[in-house]
Design a protein around this motif. Structure first.
Motif, short mmCIF file in Angstrom:
data_model
loop_
_atom_site.label_atom_id
_atom_site.label_comp_id
_atom_site.label_asym_id
_atom_site.label_seq_id
_atom_site.Cartn_x
_atom_site.Cartn_y
_atom_site.Cartn_z
N ARG A 131 -3.00 -4.31 3.53
CA ARG A 131 -2.25 -5.25 2.68
C ARG A 131 -2.66 -5.08 1.21
O ARG A 131 -1.82 -5.06 0.32
N ASP A 132 -3.99 -4.96 0.99
CA ASP A 132 -4.46 -4.77 -0.39
C ASP A 132 -3.92 -3.48 -0.99
O ASP A 132 -3.55 -3.42 -2.19
N GLU A 133 -3.85 -2.45 -0.16
CA GLU A 133 -3.33 -1.17 -0.65
C GLU A 133 -1.86 -1.29 -1.03
O GLU A 133 -1.41 -0.76 -2.06
N ALA A 134 -1.09 -2.02 -0.18
CA ALA A 134 0.34 -2.20 -0.46
C ALA A 134 0.56 -3.01 -1.74
O ALA A 134 1.44 -2.71 -2.56
N ILE A 135 -0.29 -4.04 -1.92
CA ILE A 135 -0.17 -4.87 -3.13
C ILE A 135 -0.48 -4.02 -4.37
O ILE A 135 0.19 -4.12 -5.41
N GLY A 136 -1.53 -3.19 -4.26
CA GLY A 136 -1.90 -2.35 -5.39
C GLY A 136 -0.78 -1.39 -5.78
O GLY A 136 -0.50 -1.19 -6.97
N GLY A 155 1.53 -1.39 -9.36
CA GLY A 155 1.77 -0.22 -10.20
C GLY A 155 3.25 -0.02 -10.51
O GLY A 155 3.63 0.32 -11.65
N VAL A 156 4.11 -0.26 -9.48
CA VAL A 156 5.55 -0.13 -9.69
C VAL A 156 6.06 -1.19 -10.66
O VAL A 156 6.86 -0.89 -11.58
N LEU A 157 5.60 -2.45 -10.49
CA LEU A 157 6.05 -3.54 -11.35
C LEU A 157 5.62 -3.33 -12.81
O LEU A 157 6.38 -3.63 -13.74
N ARG A 158 4.42 -2.83 -13.03
CA ARG A 158 3.95 -2.61 -14.40
C ARG A 158 4.75 -1.48 -15.07
O ARG A 158 4.99 -1.50 -16.28
N ALA A 159 5.19 -0.51 -14.24
CA ALA A 159 6.02 0.57 -14.80
C ALA A 159 7.41 0.05 -15.18
O ALA A 159 8.00 0.47 -16.18
N LEU A 160 7.93 -0.88 -14.34
CA LEU A 160 9.26 -1.44 -14.61
C LEU A 160 9.21 -2.48 -15.72
O LEU A 160 10.19 -2.67 -16.46
N ARG A 171 -1.29 -8.32 -15.82
CA ARG A 171 -1.69 -8.00 -14.44
C ARG A 171 -1.52 -9.18 -13.50
O ARG A 171 -1.11 -9.03 -12.35
N GLU A 172 -1.82 -10.39 -13.98
CA GLU A 172 -1.72 -11.56 -13.13
C GLU A 172 -0.29 -11.80 -12.67
O GLU A 172 -0.04 -12.13 -11.50
N ARG A 173 0.69 -11.59 -13.59
CA ARG A 173 2.08 -11.80 -13.22
C ARG A 173 2.52 -10.73 -12.22
O ARG A 173 3.22 -11.03 -11.24
N TYR A 188 0.63 -9.17 -10.11
CA TYR A 188 -0.02 -9.46 -8.84
C TYR A 188 0.70 -10.58 -8.10
O TYR A 188 0.93 -10.52 -6.89
N SER A 189 1.08 -11.64 -8.85
CA SER A 189 1.77 -12.78 -8.24
C SER A 189 3.12 -12.36 -7.66
O SER A 189 3.44 -12.75 -6.52
N VAL A 190 3.86 -11.53 -8.38
CA VAL A 190 5.15 -11.10 -7.89
C VAL A 190 5.00 -10.17 -6.68
O VAL A 190 5.70 -10.29 -5.67
N ALA A 191 4.04 -9.25 -6.76
CA ALA A 191 3.80 -8.34 -5.64
C ALA A 191 3.40 -9.09 -4.40
O ALA A 191 3.84 -8.81 -3.28
N LEU A 192 2.54 -10.10 -4.55
CA LEU A 192 2.09 -10.88 -3.43
C LEU A 192 3.23 -11.65 -2.79
O LEU A 192 3.36 -11.71 -1.55
N SER A 193 4.12 -12.26 -3.63
CA SER A 193 5.24 -13.01 -3.08
C SER A 193 6.23 -12.09 -2.36
O SER A 193 6.83 -12.48 -1.34
N GLU A 194 6.40 -10.89 -2.84
CA GLU A 194 7.33 -9.97 -2.20
C GLU A 194 6.80 -9.52 -0.81
O GLU A 194 7.57 -9.41 0.15
N LEU A 195 5.48 -9.29 -0.70
CA LEU A 195 4.92 -8.85 0.57
C LEU A 195 4.87 -9.97 1.61
O LEU A 195 4.90 -9.72 2.82
N GLU A 196 4.77 -11.20 1.14
CA GLU A 196 4.74 -12.33 2.09
C GLU A 196 6.12 -12.59 2.68
O GLU A 196 6.27 -13.10 3.74
#
Length: 224
Positions: A192-197, A201-206, A212-214, A216-224
Motif C-alpha cells: 500500500r505504501d509503495e502504491a501511495i508513493g 509522484g504522478v500527482l506532483r507531475a500533474l 506533498r501533504e495535498r 499524499y491526501s489525494v493519493a490516499l483517498s484514491e486508494l481507499e
C-alpha cells in the motif's frame, strides 16, 4: 503351608477332618485320594493372592485372572479327571470356595469362564499358621496399596505432562498464527505504501503547485 500339608497324609482325621470325611464314609480317606487333594491344594497355593486369598493372578488394571482346573491339574501333576474329583472333595470339605462365572458372547450366547476360587483362612489355622497368615496378608495388602498409589501418581503425572504438552502446542500455534498475521499485514502495508508513493509522484507531475501533504491526501483517498 505346602510343606505342612504332608501332615494330612499321615493323620487326616487330626488335621483336616472335614476333608477326611468328604467321601461320605466312616472309613479314612484313601491315601491315593488324599495325595490328589494335597497336590491340588499345593498347586492352588502356588498361585494364591495373599491379599484376597483368591487363586489366580492379579492384573495391573485391578482385575483378576482366575485359573482353569486343567491348568491347576497340570501344575499338580494330576490327570484332569482325578483333579476334578479332588476339587469336589475340597469344595465339599469347605477348604475351597468356587464362584461360577460366564461372559456373554457377540451372538448372545454365554461362554463359561474359569471359576473364581478362594481358600479360607481356616485352612492355614488348621496347621498353626494363622498368625503368620495375618502378618503376610497385611504386608501383601500394603504392597498392593503402594503399587496402586504409585500407578495413580504416574497416571496423574502423565496426564499433567500431556496437558502441559497440549497447552505448549496450543501456545506455539497461537504465536505462529500471530506472526503469520503480522507478516501478512506488513506485506499488505508495504504494498500500500509503495502504491501511495507512486501515486504521489504522478500527482506532483500533474500538479506542480501542490505540496506533498495535498498530494499524499489525494493519493490516499484514491486508494481507499
Amino acid at each position: 503351608m505346602q510343606d505342612r500339608l504332608d501332615a494330612y497324609l499321615d493323620e487326616p482325621a487330626r488335621h483336616l477332618p472335614t476333608l477326611n470325611a468328604a467321601n461320605g464314609s466312616h472309613r479314612q480317606q484313601r491315601r491315593e485320594r488324599r495325595m490328589a487333594c494335597v497336590q491340588l491344594l499345593r498347586a492352588m497355593l502356588s498361585y494364591l493372592d495373599l491379599a484376597s486369598l483368591r487363586v489366580g493372578v492379579p492384573q495391573r488394571d485391578g482385575g483378576f485372572m482366575s485359573l482353569t482346573l486343567p491348568f491347576l491339574a497340570r501344575h499338580a501333576y494330576l490327570p484332569v479327571r482325578r483333579a476334578e474329583r479332588a476339587m469336589r472333595d475340597l469344595l465339599r470339605a469347605g477348604l475351597v470356595t468356587a464362584q461360577q462365572r460366564a461372559e456373554r458372547t457377540q451372538d448372545g450366547d454365554y461362554r463359561g469362564l474359569a471359576s473364581l476360587r478362594q481358600v479360607p483362612a481356616a485352612l492355614f489355622g488348621a496347621f498353626g499358621l494363622s498368625k503368620w497368615l495375618r502378618h503376610e496378608r497385611r504386608k501383601a495388602i500394603m504392597r498392593r496399596y503402594r503399587a496402586a498409589t504409585e500407578a495413580s501418581k504416574a497416571g496423574r503425572e502423565h496426564l499433567r505432562g500431556s496437558r502441559a504438552e497440549a497447552q505448549a502446542s496450543l501456545a506455539l500455534g497461537a504465536i505462529a498464527q500471530r506472526l503469520q498475521t503480522q507478516r501478512r499485514a506488513h506485506e499488505v502495508t508495504g504494498d500500500r505504501d509503495e502504491a501511495i508513493g507512486r501515486r504521489i509522484g504522478v500527482l506532483r507531475a500533474l500538479h506542480p503547485d501542490w505540496d506533498r501533504e495535498r498530494c499524499y491526501s489525494v493519493a490516499l483517498s484514491e486508494l481507499e
